[in-house]
Design an enzyme around this catalytic site. Sequence first.
Site, PDB file in Angstrom:
ATOM      1  N   TYR A   1      -3.007 -12.158  14.695  1.00 50.92           N
ATOM      2  CA  TYR A   1      -2.911 -10.991  13.801  1.00 50.92           C
ATOM      3  C   TYR A   1      -4.198 -10.155  13.921  1.00 50.92           C
ATOM      4  O   TYR A   1      -4.140  -8.939  14.153  1.00 50.92           O
ATOM      5  CB  TYR A   1      -2.683 -11.463  12.362  1.00 50.92           C
ATOM      6  CG  TYR A   1      -2.875 -10.398  11.309  1.00 50.92           C
ATOM      7  CD1 TYR A   1      -1.933  -9.394  11.115  1.00 50.92           C
ATOM      8  CD2 TYR A   1      -4.019 -10.408  10.481  1.00 50.92           C
ATOM      9  CE1 TYR A   1      -2.113  -8.412  10.126  1.00 50.92           C
ATOM     10  CE2 TYR A   1      -4.200  -9.440   9.492  1.00 50.92           C
ATOM     11  CZ  TYR A   1      -3.255  -8.454   9.328  1.00 50.92           C
ATOM     12  OH  TYR A   1      -3.441  -7.495   8.357  1.00 50.92           O
TER      13      TYR A   1
ATOM     14  N   LEU B   1       0.820  -1.212   0.000  1.00 49.66           N
ATOM     15  CA  LEU B   1       0.000   0.000   0.000  1.00 49.66           C
ATOM     16  C   LEU B   1       0.857   1.267   0.000  1.00 49.66           C
ATOM     17  O   LEU B   1       0.574   2.220  -0.734  1.00 49.66           O
ATOM     18  CB  LEU B   1      -0.946  -0.028   1.219  1.00 49.66           C
ATOM     19  CG  LEU B   1      -1.907   1.138   1.355  1.00 49.66           C
ATOM     20  CD1 LEU B   1      -2.820   1.269   0.125  1.00 49.66           C
ATOM     21  CD2 LEU B   1      -2.766   0.974   2.622  1.00 49.66           C
TER      22      LEU B   1
ATOM     23  N   ASP C   1     -10.004  -7.291   7.649  1.00 53.73           N
ATOM     24  CA  ASP C   1     -11.241  -8.082   7.742  1.00 53.73           C
ATOM     25  C   ASP C   1     -11.088  -9.206   8.776  1.00 53.73           C
ATOM     26  O   ASP C   1     -12.080  -9.773   9.230  1.00 53.73           O
ATOM     27  CB  ASP C   1     -11.596  -8.659   6.361  1.00 53.73           C
ATOM     28  CG  ASP C   1     -10.475  -9.510   5.767  1.00 53.73           C
ATOM     29  OD1 ASP C   1      -9.286  -9.229   6.058  1.00 53.73           O
ATOM     30  OD2 ASP C   1     -10.772 -10.458   5.017  1.00 53.73           O
TER      31      ASP C   1
ATOM     32  N   THR D   1       2.304  -8.006   9.104  1.00 57.84           N
ATOM     33  CA  THR D   1       1.273  -8.622   8.265  1.00 57.84           C
ATOM     34  C   THR D   1       1.439 -10.144   8.067  1.00 57.84           C
ATOM     35  O   THR D   1       0.680 -10.744   7.307  1.00 57.84           O
ATOM     36  CB  THR D   1       1.233  -7.940   6.871  1.00 57.84           C
ATOM     37  OG1 THR D   1       2.544  -8.002   6.298  1.00 57.84           O
ATOM     38  CG2 THR D   1       0.776  -6.506   6.958  1.00 57.84           C
TER      39      THR D   1
ATOM     40  N   ALA E   1       2.595  -2.300   9.058  1.00 56.92           N
ATOM     41  CA  ALA E   1       1.953  -3.252   9.958  1.00 56.92           C
ATOM     42  C   ALA E   1       2.755  -4.545   9.979  1.00 56.92           C
ATOM     43  O   ALA E   1       3.549  -4.811   9.067  1.00 56.92           O
ATOM     44  CB  ALA E   1       0.529  -3.552   9.486  1.00 56.92           C
TER      45      ALA E   1
HETATM   46  N1  LIG Z   1      -1.827  -7.795   2.820  1.00 54.18           N
HETATM   47  C1  LIG Z   1      -3.098  -8.128   3.061  1.00 54.18           C
HETATM   48  O1  LIG Z   1      -3.619  -9.068   2.495  1.00 54.18           O
HETATM   49  C2  LIG Z   1      -3.912  -7.317   4.047  1.00 54.18           C
HETATM   50  C3  LIG Z   1      -5.212  -7.742   4.353  1.00 54.18           C
HETATM   51  C4  LIG Z   1      -5.964  -6.978   5.242  1.00 54.18           C
HETATM   52  C5  LIG Z   1      -5.422  -5.844   5.806  1.00 54.18           C
HETATM   53  N2  LIG Z   1      -4.154  -5.468   5.503  1.00 54.18           N
HETATM   54  C6  LIG Z   1      -3.602  -4.273   6.122  1.00 54.18           C
HETATM   55  O2  LIG Z   1      -3.320  -3.330   5.099  1.00 54.18           O
HETATM   56  C7  LIG Z   1      -2.194  -2.526   5.493  1.00 54.18           C
HETATM   57  C8  LIG Z   1      -1.181  -2.507   4.371  1.00 54.18           C
HETATM   58  O3  LIG Z   1      -0.783  -3.835   4.139  1.00 54.18           O
HETATM   59  P1  LIG Z   1       0.290  -4.224   3.022  1.00 54.18           P
HETATM   60  O4  LIG Z   1      -0.256  -5.390   2.300  1.00 54.18           O
HETATM   61  O5  LIG Z   1       0.725  -3.020   2.294  1.00 54.18           O
HETATM   62  O6  LIG Z   1       1.455  -4.747   3.963  1.00 54.18           O
HETATM   63  P2  LIG Z   1       2.963  -5.156   3.595  1.00 54.18           P
HETATM   64  O7  LIG Z   1       3.137  -5.174   2.124  1.00 54.18           O
HETATM   65  O8  LIG Z   1       3.259  -6.368   4.385  1.00 54.18           O
HETATM   66  O9  LIG Z   1       3.796  -3.931   4.162  1.00 54.18           O
HETATM   67  C9  LIG Z   1       3.870  -3.667   5.517  1.00 54.18           C
HETATM   68  C10 LIG Z   1       4.984  -2.696   5.736  1.00 54.18           C
HETATM   69  O10 LIG Z   1       5.080  -2.473   7.147  1.00 54.18           O
HETATM   70  C11 LIG Z   1       6.437  -2.333   7.442  1.00 54.18           C
HETATM   71  N3  LIG Z   1       6.763  -2.644   8.824  1.00 54.18           N
HETATM   72  C12 LIG Z   1       6.645  -3.831   9.460  1.00 54.18           C
HETATM   73  N4  LIG Z   1       7.151  -3.743  10.693  1.00 54.18           N
HETATM   74  C13 LIG Z   1       7.596  -2.466  10.840  1.00 54.18           C
HETATM   75  C14 LIG Z   1       8.217  -1.763  11.883  1.00 54.18           C
HETATM   76  N5  LIG Z   1       8.536  -2.358  13.038  1.00 54.18           N
HETATM   77  N6  LIG Z   1       8.533  -0.468  11.702  1.00 54.18           N
HETATM   78  C15 LIG Z   1       8.253   0.149  10.533  1.00 54.18           C
HETATM   79  N7  LIG Z   1       7.674  -0.471   9.488  1.00 54.18           N
HETATM   80  C16 LIG Z   1       7.354  -1.773   9.647  1.00 54.18           C
HETATM   81  C17 LIG Z   1       7.144  -3.318   6.531  1.00 54.18           C
HETATM   82  O11 LIG Z   1       8.493  -2.891   6.422  1.00 54.18           O
HETATM   83  P3  LIG Z   1       9.611  -3.822   5.782  1.00 54.18           P
HETATM   84  O12 LIG Z   1       9.401  -3.675   4.294  1.00 54.18           O
HETATM   85  O13 LIG Z   1      10.878  -3.187   6.241  1.00 54.18           O
HETATM   86  O14 LIG Z   1       9.385  -5.191   6.303  1.00 54.18           O
HETATM   87  C18 LIG Z   1       6.336  -3.197   5.252  1.00 54.18           C
HETATM   88  O15 LIG Z   1       6.909  -2.250   4.373  1.00 54.18           O
HETATM   89  C19 LIG Z   1      -1.703  -3.110   6.812  1.00 54.18           C
HETATM   90  O16 LIG Z   1      -2.253  -2.383   7.872  1.00 54.18           O
HETATM   91  C20 LIG Z   1      -2.280  -4.507   6.824  1.00 54.18           C
HETATM   92  O17 LIG Z   1      -2.465  -4.998   8.124  1.00 54.18           O
HETATM   93  C21 LIG Z   1      -3.377  -6.176   4.618  1.00 54.18           C
END
Ligand SMILES: NC(=O)c1ccc[n+]([C@@H]2O[C@H](COP(=O)([O-])OP(=O)(O)OC[C@H]3O[C@@H](n4cnc5c(N)ncnc54)[C@H](OP(=O)(O)O)[C@@H]3O)[C@@H](O)[C@H]2O)c1
Length: 294
Positions: free
Chosen positions: A130, A15, A107, A67, A65
């Site tokens: 989670y 995102l 979700d 994730t 997050a």
């Molecule tokens: N992916 C899904 O299917 C899904 C479903 C429902 C909701 N969501 C929510 O949607 C949002 C965006 O998800 P996304 O898919 O973009 O997630 P993502 O691709 O896994 O990216 C999460 C990011 O958070 C960073 N992060 C993790 N730990 C951290 C820390 N301690 N300090 C700073 N940054 C940190 C990671 O950094 P690094 O790159 O350095 O690891 C990564 O860049 C999140 O809130 C997630 O919970 C996602």
Amino acid sequence: MNKPLIIVTGKNGQLGWELQRLHYQYTHQFNFLFVGREELDLSNIQSITTFFQQHKPFYFINCAAYTAVDKAEIEKDISFNINALAVAELAKQCAIINCKFITVSTDYVFDGTKNTPYEITDTTNPLNQYGYSKREGELLAIKNNADSIIIRTSWVYSSYGNNFVKTMLRLMKERESINVVSDQIGSPTYAKDLANAIIQIVETLAIHGSQFTNNIYHYSNDGIISWYDFAKEIQSLSGLHCKVNPIPSSQYPTPAKRPFYTAMSKEVISNNFQLKIKNWKESLKECLAELGYL
Ligand SMILES: NC(=O)c1ccc[n+]([C@@H]2O[C@H](COP(=O)([O-])OP(=O)(O)OC[C@H]3O[C@@H](n4cnc5c(N)ncnc54)[C@H](OP(=O)(O)O)[C@@H]3O)[C@@H](O)[C@H]2O)c1
């Protein structure tokens, strides 16, 4: 005149990356600062306080997050620190400087026992660590900052990063057949569409101020499908030769229990912010085209 500053965390996530791509269209209106773990480590609460001593944003969009859904069952404390305690601190710091706090949730806060789309008022009951950590993050954000905006989303994918679409494409190239669960029902979300929606929300807030009373919103693409349906469409659009077989979740055990049904109603977000929500197939096509499959 100084343009309002928008800070986005998780710049290397799906995102955050889509927001980075999009932000060039909005630089006449806003200043942007994208931060990753190196600039702001959310597992260190003190670093959040220090960060806010140096930066005074107008809008703070938290895309970072923990994730890893299955790994969170073991790394309970780490996932809770990032998804709940850090979110609480971000919300608190935003409240102190009157900065609008927007964070993203999941979700998986629901237990999946419904069979009609979840409303924003429906009771939460996460089945896994989670989901629990994200739900606690929601509650603490609202407790520390009554103006927090929480956008629950589901099944996020993008041409960037690791996700179901890219995993399916890889497996479909490697194997003659794959098994995909057909009894978990929900809605995919193209991260690019969610990024667009978030920017549109910020634009609306910039024009109309905080006249919106809701803390919680739901966003995904339109359409309710199973992971199997999703995989079938990926296969058919990509033209890869691989048989996709439906299987029940019982044949694909995972450390974290998943809810069976998590489709969410997007009525409130689309009405409040005049969002036009795309159908999942249309967005999947766009992503596959970007990946060079169409
Ligand atoms: N992916 C899904 O299917 C899904 C479903 C429902 C909701 N969501 C929510 O949607 C949002 C965006 O998800 P996304 O898919 O973009 O997630 P993502 O691709 O896994 O990216 C999460 C990011 O958070 C960073 N992060 C993790 N730990 C951290 C820390 N301690 N300090 C700073 N940054 C940190 C990671 O950094 P690094 O790159 O350095 O690891 C990564 O860049 C999140 O809130 C997630 O919970 C996602």
